[in-house]
Enzyme design. Sequence first.
Site, PDB file in Angstrom:
ATOM      1  N   ASP A 137       0.623  -1.190   0.049  1.00 37.17           N
ATOM      2  CA  ASP A 137      -0.095   0.013   0.139  1.00 37.17           C
ATOM      3  C   ASP A 137       0.904   1.508  -0.051  1.00 37.17           C
ATOM      4  O   ASP A 137       2.164   0.916   0.904  1.00 37.17           O
ATOM      5  CB  ASP A 137      -0.913   0.125   0.468  1.00 37.17           C
ATOM      6  CG  ASP A 137      -2.276   0.583   1.031  1.00 37.17           C
ATOM      7  OD1 ASP A 137      -3.119   0.558   0.842  1.00 37.17           O
ATOM      8  OD2 ASP A 137      -1.833   2.245   0.595  1.00 37.17           O
ATOM      9  N   ASN A 189     -12.683  -3.261   3.245  1.00 39.83           N
ATOM     10  CA  ASN A 189     -14.090  -1.931   3.109  1.00 39.83           C
ATOM     11  C   ASN A 189     -15.270  -2.392   2.333  1.00 39.83           C
ATOM     12  O   ASN A 189     -14.285  -2.357   1.024  1.00 39.83           O
ATOM     13  CB  ASN A 189     -13.071  -1.373   2.908  1.00 39.83           C
ATOM     14  CG  ASN A 189     -12.178  -0.709   4.515  1.00 39.83           C
ATOM     15  OD1 ASN A 189     -12.408  -1.194   5.441  1.00 39.83           O
ATOM     16  ND2 ASN A 189     -10.993   0.130   3.897  1.00 39.83           N
ATOM     17  N   GLY A 194     -15.488   3.461   4.311  1.00 40.70           N
ATOM     18  CA  GLY A 194     -13.879   3.485   3.778  1.00 40.70           C
ATOM     19  C   GLY A 194     -13.323   2.920   2.278  1.00 40.70           C
ATOM     20  O   GLY A 194     -12.268   3.747   2.032  1.00 40.70           O
ATOM     21  N   GLN A 195     -14.388   2.341   1.756  1.00 41.71           N
ATOM     22  CA  GLN A 195     -13.818   2.080   0.563  1.00 41.71           C
ATOM     23  C   GLN A 195     -13.571   3.089  -0.624  1.00 41.71           C
ATOM     24  O   GLN A 195     -14.409   3.795  -0.668  1.00 41.71           O
ATOM     25  CB  GLN A 195     -14.888   0.859   0.142  1.00 41.71           C
ATOM     26  CG  GLN A 195     -14.448  -0.024  -1.336  1.00 41.71           C
ATOM     27  CD  GLN A 195     -14.946  -0.937  -1.537  1.00 41.71           C
ATOM     28  OE1 GLN A 195     -16.109  -0.628  -1.587  1.00 41.71           O
ATOM     29  NE2 GLN A 195     -14.434  -1.875  -2.672  1.00 41.71           N
ATOM     30  N   HIS A 226     -10.539  -5.666  -3.399  1.00 42.88           N
ATOM     31  CA  HIS A 226      -8.917  -5.659  -2.745  1.00 42.88           C
ATOM     32  C   HIS A 226      -8.890  -6.311  -0.974  1.00 42.88           C
ATOM     33  O   HIS A 226     -10.187  -5.996  -0.734  1.00 42.88           O
ATOM     34  CB  HIS A 226      -8.543  -4.655  -3.075  1.00 42.88           C
ATOM     35  CG  HIS A 226      -8.725  -2.900  -2.679  1.00 42.88           C
ATOM     36  ND1 HIS A 226      -9.703  -2.482  -3.325  1.00 42.88           N
ATOM     37  CD2 HIS A 226      -8.414  -2.469  -1.353  1.00 42.88           C
ATOM     38  CE1 HIS A 226      -9.521  -1.005  -2.383  1.00 42.88           C
ATOM     39  NE2 HIS A 226      -9.272  -1.441  -1.004  1.00 42.88           N
ATOM     40  N   HIS A 230      -6.945  -5.646   2.128  1.00 51.90           N
ATOM     41  CA  HIS A 230      -5.594  -5.305   3.068  1.00 51.90           C
ATOM     42  C   HIS A 230      -4.843  -6.295   3.669  1.00 51.90           C
ATOM     43  O   HIS A 230      -5.781  -7.279   4.798  1.00 51.90           O
ATOM     44  CB  HIS A 230      -6.048  -3.756   4.297  1.00 51.90           C
ATOM     45  CG  HIS A 230      -6.488  -3.059   2.976  1.00 51.90           C
ATOM     46  ND1 HIS A 230      -5.699  -1.900   3.089  1.00 51.90           N
ATOM     47  CD2 HIS A 230      -7.725  -3.065   2.356  1.00 51.90           C
ATOM     48  CE1 HIS A 230      -6.865  -0.738   2.386  1.00 51.90           C
ATOM     49  NE2 HIS A 230      -8.272  -0.988   2.221  1.00 51.90           N
TER      50      HIS A 230
END
Length: 117
Positions: free
Chosen positions: A33, A89, A95-96, A102, A104
Site C-alpha cells: 500500500d 472495506n 472507507g472504501q 481488494h 488489506h
Amino acid sequence: MTEEDRSIFSRIIDREIPARIVAETETIIAFHDVAPQAPVHVLVVPKTAQYVTVNELAAADPGLLAEMVKMAQSLADDLAQGDYRLVFNSGASAGQTVFHVHAHVLAGALEEGTLAG
Ligand code: 5GP
C-alpha cells in the site's frame, strides 16, 4: 469501460503506474500500500475489475476469494511472522476508496485509529 472508469489498481496491473509488487499469479496481484497503516500493509487484488465488493466476489467466484486468502497467508508468512489481519472495506461509508475489490493484509504492530484499528 472507458479509460476514466479504470481503477488505479487496473493501471497497476497493466504496469501503467508503478507499485512495489510482492506476488503475482495469473489471477491475483499483491503490492505494498502506498500509505501503509501497519509495518506490513499489502493489498491483494484480483486482476479482474469485475467485482467491487467482497460480497460480489464471494457470490460470483468463491474460488478466487479463496486464492486471495491463501495469498494473504503466504505474504504474512514471508513478510511477517504468519499472523495478520485481513480487511475488506465494502462501500464508501465504510472507507472504501478504490472500487475494485481488494484485501488489506496488515501485519506487525498496528497503529491506533487506522482502518484496521
Ligand atoms: P480502500 O480505502 O479502498 O479500502 O483501500 C484503497 C487503498 O489503496 C488505500 O489504503 C490506499 O492507500 C491505496 N492506494 C491508493 N492509491 C494507490 C496507489 O497508487 N498505489 C498503491 N500502492 N496503493 C494505493
